[in-house]
Design a protein around this motif. Structure first.
Motif, short mmCIF file in Angstrom:
data_model
loop_
_atom_site.label_atom_id
_atom_site.label_comp_id
_atom_site.label_asym_id
_atom_site.label_seq_id
_atom_site.Cartn_x
_atom_site.Cartn_y
_atom_site.Cartn_z
N VAL A 1 10.02 -6.50 3.93
CA VAL A 1 8.62 -6.93 3.93
C VAL A 1 7.72 -5.80 3.44
N THR A 2 7.98 -4.59 3.93
CA THR A 2 7.17 -3.44 3.52
C THR A 2 7.34 -3.12 2.04
N ALA A 3 8.57 -3.26 1.56
CA ALA A 3 8.82 -3.01 0.14
C ALA A 3 8.08 -3.99 -0.75
N VAL A 4 8.12 -5.26 -0.39
CA VAL A 4 7.39 -6.28 -1.17
C VAL A 4 5.90 -5.95 -1.18
N SER A 5 5.41 -5.45 -0.07
CA SER A 5 3.99 -5.11 0.04
C SER A 5 3.61 -3.93 -0.84
N PHE A 6 4.41 -2.86 -0.78
CA PHE A 6 3.99 -1.60 -1.40
C PHE A 6 4.58 -1.33 -2.79
N ASN B 1 1.45 -5.14 7.53
CA ASN B 1 1.12 -5.02 6.11
C ASN B 1 -0.12 -5.80 5.73
N MET B 2 -0.71 -6.50 6.71
CA MET B 2 -2.03 -7.10 6.53
C MET B 2 -3.11 -6.15 7.04
N LYS B 3 -2.86 -5.56 8.23
CA LYS B 3 -3.79 -4.59 8.80
C LYS B 3 -2.99 -3.60 9.63
N HIS B 4 -2.99 -2.37 9.22
CA HIS B 4 -2.07 -1.38 9.78
C HIS B 4 -2.42 -0.92 11.18
N PRO C 1 4.42 -2.82 -5.72
CA PRO C 1 3.49 -2.86 -6.86
C PRO C 1 2.58 -1.64 -6.94
N PHE C 2 2.50 -0.86 -5.86
CA PHE C 2 1.64 0.32 -5.84
C PHE C 2 2.45 1.60 -5.65
N ALA C 3 3.74 1.53 -5.95
CA ALA C 3 4.63 2.67 -5.72
C ALA C 3 4.20 3.90 -6.52
N HIS C 4 3.64 3.70 -7.70
CA HIS C 4 3.23 4.82 -8.55
C HIS C 4 1.97 5.52 -8.05
N GLN C 5 1.27 4.90 -7.10
CA GLN C 5 0.07 5.51 -6.54
C GLN C 5 0.10 5.47 -5.01
N LEU C 6 1.29 5.65 -4.48
CA LEU C 6 1.49 5.52 -3.03
C LEU C 6 0.63 6.51 -2.25
N GLU C 7 0.51 7.73 -2.74
CA GLU C 7 -0.29 8.74 -2.05
C GLU C 7 -1.75 8.31 -1.96
N GLN C 8 -2.27 7.71 -3.04
CA GLN C 8 -3.65 7.24 -3.04
C GLN C 8 -3.83 6.10 -2.04
N VAL C 9 -2.88 5.17 -2.01
CA VAL C 9 -2.97 4.03 -1.10
C VAL C 9 -2.94 4.50 0.35
N LEU C 10 -2.00 5.38 0.67
CA LEU C 10 -1.88 5.89 2.04
C LEU C 10 -3.12 6.70 2.44
N GLY C 11 -3.70 7.40 1.47
CA GLY C 11 -4.93 8.15 1.75
C GLY C 11 -6.08 7.22 2.12
N ARG C 12 -6.10 6.04 1.51
CA ARG C 12 -7.12 5.05 1.86
C ARG C 12 -6.85 4.44 3.24
N LEU C 13 -5.58 4.23 3.56
CA LEU C 13 -5.22 3.58 4.83
C LEU C 13 -5.42 4.50 6.02
N PHE C 14 -5.26 5.80 5.82
CA PHE C 14 -5.36 6.76 6.93
C PHE C 14 -6.39 7.85 6.59
N PRO C 15 -7.67 7.50 6.62
CA PRO C 15 -8.74 8.45 6.27
C PRO C 15 -9.10 9.34 7.47
N PHE C 16 -8.34 10.39 7.70
CA PHE C 16 -8.54 11.22 8.89
C PHE C 16 -9.87 11.97 8.87
N LYS C 17 -10.55 12.02 7.74
CA LYS C 17 -11.82 12.74 7.68
C LYS C 17 -12.97 11.94 8.26
#
Length: 514
Positions: A228-233, A178-181, A235-251
């Protein structure tokens, strides 16, 4: 030894404060500004700079905390609109922040050494191998990143695993992801080892695989990771798709700006050769765009001759090549050294076949292998090869001419001590004349790095190819290093699969932990 080495290396790091810094410097400065100046729900949405926040939430919170100290140096660095801001005080603060957070790495080294029985190789050699790692110096204190802090957390997790404190090990590893995936590459080794040796009562077979599970322990570890993962994510649950899109930029494409020395570098090279050969034979038309693969840009591209590779294909290959070592680990006895070997193999396999692999990821295999190198000759042999070629493969990141002597000196000093100390540890006491750890071919390969270095920095310019083929040295370096990393991966995989399940070699550590 740890204290003395830390003080010495801190002096070296302070001397490097004025050195060249990469775009990662402004990446982290921008993240300081984003987390300090914007509300939480804007952190993963802001696009003022091209360096958008793309690390997991715990690292974002780290930047947020760091930003409050930054105000005492230069508050202007915390303005989102100040793109490419690099005042002297900003540089000083960011450099000092890396040096200070390296104390986490020092503590991780201390905890790992604490788990091992007292000896010269544990008290002297291992701390020096870890604390003077030239890859970390080049990446963090010249190029600029916070890898030392992150690898310190990894070492802390490994230390608790060696002590059989499995819940603490799980906690710190979950925190690390949760610091660096990118460290999720190592997760399969953790999962299999903990499942087999903490969550199962007896040695299972296929019939008793599920019945031997201790549900209480499965729940304990699951709760730690999920918590641990819940505490991390959350606060951003309402924009989870946006966060995951930033973490995994397959393009971003199959390869990073500079080809990491892995299987795909060889694949790209073969495609390049095939396209040139077939174009000259007029079998295919000239394809100008293929040069972009070595153009130093992060982008998508299509192969000219060979089939283009998709993220799914890299995932399938990575999982396929991980399965044998994970199955081997599952049926081995509770020897934490074998867990550590599997961690190295998971890191190397992901490095070899992963999508958009960064050249820096080679440290995920080199650092845990540093611990193993003082244990057995085969571990030492692969470590010497992998660390030498892996650290050399980082040279293109430090392309400034002023850094030529510095990076060469760092590598030569680090490698020389590794070769000398590990030879002293593992040389045969029964033979009057001992042989080196590396064979003739391996030795010639290491010496070949001198030829690669000479071509990249001298011969290429003398031949007048620096304008016509400016990226040829990069490709030459990447391909040559790829052969070395591939060889290390194959040889270590073979070694691991041939290991027996004997636990005696680690019994002394178990007794110490008890």
């Amino acid at each position: 030894m740890i204290i003395a080495t830390t003080l010495l290396m801190t002096c070296v790091k302070l001397l490097l404060i004025p050195a060249y810094r990469s775009t990662d410097f402004d990446v982290h400065r921008n993240w300081l500004a984003i987390t300090h100046s914007l509300p939480i729900d804007k952190w993963y949405l802001d696009e003022t700079s091209e360096w958008t926040l793309d690390y997991p939430p715990f690292f974002a919170w780290f930047e947020y905390i760091l930003s409050f100290f930054a105000t005492y140096f230069d508050s202007n660095m915390l303005k989102v609109e100040n793109i490419n801001y690099d005042s002297d005080r900003t540089i000083l603060f960011q450099r000092l922040s890396v040096i200070t957070t390296d104390l986490v790495y020092v503590y991780g080294v201390y905890k790992v050494c604490e788990t091992l029985p007292a000896s010269w190789k544990k008290d002297v050699v291992l701390p020096l191998l870890l604390l003077t790692n030239c890859g970390l110096i080049m990446l963090d204190h010249i190029h600029f990143q916070y890898n030392g802090m992150l690898y310190g957390i990894m070492l802390l997790s490994i230390a608790f695993m060696l002590q059989e404190k499995y819940k603490w090990s799980s906690f710190w590893f979950a925190y690390l992801i949760n610091m660096k995936h990118i460290y999720i590459y190592l997760a399969p080794a953790y999962l299999i080892f903990l499942l087999r040796h903490y969550c199962m009562r007896d040695k299972p077979d296929l019939k008793t695989l599920f019945s031997s599970l201790t549900l209480k322990r499965v729940f304990e570890l699951g709760s730690i990771v999920i918590g641990v993962t819940a505490v991390s994510f959350l606060p951003f649950a309402h924009q989870l798709e946006q966060v995951l899109g930033r973490l995994f930029p397959f393009k971003r494409g199959l390869c990073h700006a500079y080809w990491a020395p892995n299987f795909w570098a060889l694949y790209n090279f073969m495609d390049k050769l095939a396209s040139v050969f077939l174009t000259r034979l007029a079998i295919i038309p000239p394809i100008i765009s293929t040069g972009s693969m070595t153009g130093g840009l992060v982008q998508e591209f299509s192969h000219a001759v060979l089939p283009s590779v998709t993220p799914l294909a890299t995932l399938i290959l990575t999982v396929f090549f991980m399965i044998p070592c994970l199955m081997k680990l599952f049926f081995m006895n509770k020897n934490p050294l074998n867990f550590l070997r599997c961690v190295v193999l998971c890191g190397l396999t992901s490095f070899m076949f992963g999508w958009h692999v960064h050249e820096k990821a080679i440290l995920m295999a080199i650092l845990p292998m540093s611990i193993l190198s003082i244990m057995e000759p085969t571990d030492a042999k692969i470590f010497l090869l992998l660390s030498t070629v892996g650290h050399y493969s980082l040279f293109p990141l430090l392309f400034a001419p002023s850094l030529l002597f510095i990076k060469l000196l760092l590598l030569v000093l680090s490698s020389s001590y590794a070769f000398y100390s590990l030879y002293k540890i593992h040389m045969s006491s029964q033979c009057k004349f001992t042989l080196p750890l590396l064979n003739l071919v391996e030795t010639l390969y290491v010496i070949g790095l001198v030829v690669v270095f000479s071509y990249e920095n001298i011969i290429h310019k003398i031949l007048g190819l620096d304008r016509k083929l400016p990226f040829l040295p990069l490709m030459f370096t990447s391909v040559y290093c790829s052969f070395g990393v591939l060889y290390c991966w194959g040889m270590y995989y073979k070694h691991f699969l041939n290991l027996n399940s004997d636990i005696k070699s680690f019994q002394i550590l178990k007794n110490k932990a008890a």
